[in-house]
Design a protein around this motif. Structure first.
Motif, short mmCIF file in Angstrom:
data_model
loop_
_atom_site.label_atom_id
_atom_site.label_comp_id
_atom_site.label_asym_id
_atom_site.label_seq_id
_atom_site.Cartn_x
_atom_site.Cartn_y
_atom_site.Cartn_z
N THR A 8 22.10 -52.50 29.19
CA THR A 8 21.66 -51.52 29.68
C THR A 8 22.52 -50.25 29.14
OG1 THR A 8 20.76 -52.42 31.51
CG2 THR A 8 21.07 -49.89 31.50
N PHE A 9 21.90 -49.08 28.58
CA PHE A 9 22.41 -47.90 28.06
C PHE A 9 21.99 -46.73 29.07
CE2 PHE A 9 21.97 -50.60 24.35
CZ PHE A 9 23.10 -49.92 23.58
N ASP A 10 23.15 -46.13 29.53
CA ASP A 10 22.90 -44.73 29.96
C ASP A 10 22.75 -43.60 28.79
OD1 ASP A 10 23.29 -45.84 32.50
OD2 ASP A 10 25.41 -44.82 32.73
N ALA A 11 21.67 -42.90 29.10
CA ALA A 11 21.07 -42.06 28.04
C ALA A 11 20.56 -40.68 28.48
CB ALA A 11 20.15 -42.68 27.22
N HIS A 12 20.45 -39.64 27.81
CA HIS A 12 19.88 -38.32 27.80
C HIS A 12 18.42 -38.56 27.49
CE1 HIS A 12 23.24 -35.96 29.40
NE2 HIS A 12 24.02 -36.42 28.43
N ASP A 13 18.31 -39.39 26.24
CA ASP A 13 16.92 -39.42 25.85
C ASP A 13 16.81 -40.80 25.65
OD1 ASP A 13 14.62 -39.05 24.36
OD2 ASP A 13 15.10 -37.75 22.99
N PRO A 14 16.24 -41.53 26.63
CA PRO A 14 15.94 -42.95 26.26
C PRO A 14 14.93 -43.37 25.41
CG PRO A 14 16.03 -42.39 28.71
CD PRO A 14 16.04 -41.12 27.97
N GLN A 15 13.99 -42.54 25.43
CA GLN A 15 12.92 -43.04 24.03
C GLN A 15 13.50 -43.06 22.66
OE1 GLN A 15 9.26 -41.12 24.85
NE2 GLN A 15 8.91 -41.71 26.67
N ALA A 16 14.29 -41.76 22.43
CA ALA A 16 14.97 -41.44 21.11
C ALA A 16 16.11 -42.73 20.85
CB ALA A 16 15.43 -40.43 21.13
N LEU A 17 16.75 -43.02 22.16
CA LEU A 17 17.78 -43.96 21.66
C LEU A 17 17.31 -45.38 21.71
CD1 LEU A 17 20.88 -43.63 21.63
CD2 LEU A 17 21.13 -44.06 23.89
N SER A 18 16.22 -45.63 22.53
CA SER A 18 15.50 -47.00 22.39
C SER A 18 15.02 -47.13 20.83
CB SER A 18 14.81 -47.25 23.15
OG SER A 18 13.47 -46.71 23.27
N ARG A 19 14.44 -46.19 20.37
CA ARG A 19 13.78 -46.08 19.01
C ARG A 19 14.86 -46.46 18.06
NH1 ARG A 19 8.80 -44.21 17.35
NH2 ARG A 19 8.34 -43.10 19.19
N PHE A 20 15.79 -45.66 18.11
CA PHE A 20 17.14 -45.86 17.24
C PHE A 20 17.60 -47.43 17.05
CE2 PHE A 20 21.88 -46.47 16.62
CZ PHE A 20 22.08 -46.05 15.36
N TRP A 21 17.80 -47.72 18.40
CA TRP A 21 18.26 -49.25 18.55
C TRP A 21 17.40 -50.36 18.16
CZ3 TRP A 21 23.14 -50.64 18.10
CH2 TRP A 21 24.04 -49.98 18.73
N ALA A 22 16.05 -50.08 18.24
CA ALA A 22 14.95 -50.96 17.94
C ALA A 22 15.25 -51.00 16.32
CB ALA A 22 13.75 -50.54 18.55
N PRO A 83 22.15 -38.01 34.08
CA PRO A 83 22.57 -36.69 33.99
C PRO A 83 23.66 -36.20 33.32
CG PRO A 83 22.56 -37.14 36.25
CD PRO A 83 22.06 -38.38 35.77
N GLU A 84 24.54 -37.16 33.60
CA GLU A 84 26.02 -36.95 33.10
C GLU A 84 25.95 -37.39 31.66
OE1 GLU A 84 25.98 -41.08 34.75
OE2 GLU A 84 25.25 -39.07 35.75
N GLY A 85 26.97 -36.90 30.82
CA GLY A 85 27.10 -37.07 29.29
C GLY A 85 28.20 -38.27 29.51
N LYS A 86 28.26 -38.94 28.23
CA LYS A 86 29.45 -39.64 27.91
C LYS A 86 30.71 -38.83 27.71
CE LYS A 86 30.69 -43.18 24.23
NZ LYS A 86 32.04 -42.38 23.97
N THR A 87 31.72 -39.42 28.36
CA THR A 87 32.91 -38.72 28.70
C THR A 87 34.14 -39.51 28.01
OG1 THR A 87 33.52 -39.55 30.93
CG2 THR A 87 32.35 -37.32 30.82
N ALA A 88 34.13 -40.55 27.57
CA ALA A 88 35.39 -41.23 27.26
C ALA A 88 34.86 -42.54 26.24
CB ALA A 88 35.97 -42.13 28.39
#
Length: 153
Positions: A8-22, A83-88
Motif C-alpha cells: 500500500t502506497f500513500d499518495a496525493h494522486d493515486p491514479q497517476a501513481l498507480s499508472r506509473f507503477w503499473a 492529505p500529508e506529503g512524504k516527509t522522510a
C-alpha cells in the motif's frame, strides 16, 4: 502456510501513481467490479463511469487506485489518497529486479536502460551504486513521481 501481501502506497494522486507503477512493473490497472475493459480502453475512464453510476461524488474518484500482476503471481499494489506529503526516507522500499542473471557492465547497462524508461514515465534518478563483488552487484537508487524511493536491482 505462506501469506500473500498487498503493498500500500500513500499518495496525493493515486491514479497517476498507480499508472506509473503499473507501467514500471508490467502490471495492469484493473477494471471496476464486474466489468471488462474493451481493447484499448483506459481503465480510469471505465472507473469514472462506474463511480458516477453508483453515485460516488466526483471529488472522491481519485481517492484510491490499484495495480495488479496480470499473471497473478506478484503482490497487488494499492494506492490511497492522504492529505500529508512524504516527509522522510522510506522505511520500506521496493527493489525492481531489472537485470536478473546479469553481472558487471552488462548488468549496469540493463539497469541504465530501465532507468531511462522509468524517468520518461516520471521517475527521478537519485544515485548509481557501482558493483563491488562479492558483496553487491550494483544498483540504481530512484524515486517514483511522488518521491517514494526504490531501487533498480
Amino acid at each position: 502456510m505462506s501469506r500473500t501481501i498487498q503493498v500500500t502506497f500513500d499518495a496525493h494522486d493515486p491514479q497517476a501513481l498507480s499508472r506509473f507503477w503499473a507501467d514500471a512493473m508490467g502490471y495492469v490497472n484493473p477494471p471496476p467490479p464486474g466489468r471488462e475493459l474493451e481493447p484499448g480502453q483506459d481503465p480510469f475512464d471505465a472507473w469514472h463511469a462506474f463511480l458516477a453510476e453508483v453515485g460516488v461524488p466526483e471529488s472522491e474518484w481519485n481517492s484510491a487506485s490499484a495495480a495488479e500482476d496480470p499473471d497473478g503471481a506478484g503482490p497487488r499494489l494499492f494506492f490511497q489518497r492522504v492529505p500529508e506529503g512524504k516527509t522522510a526516507k522510506n522505511r520500506v522500499h521496493l527493489d525492481l529486479r531489472a537485470a536478473p542473471g546479469r553481472q558487471g557492465e552488462e548488468r549496469m547497462a540493463a539497469l541504465e536502460a530501465e532507468c531511462e524508461r522509468l524517468v520518461a514515465l516520471g521517475a527521478t534518478r537519485v544515485e548509481r551504486h557501482e558493483p563491488s563483488p562479492p558483496m553487491t552487484a550494483g544498483h540504481l537508487w530512484m524515486a517514483d513521481p511522488e518521491g517514494n524511493e526504490f531501487c533498480l536491482d
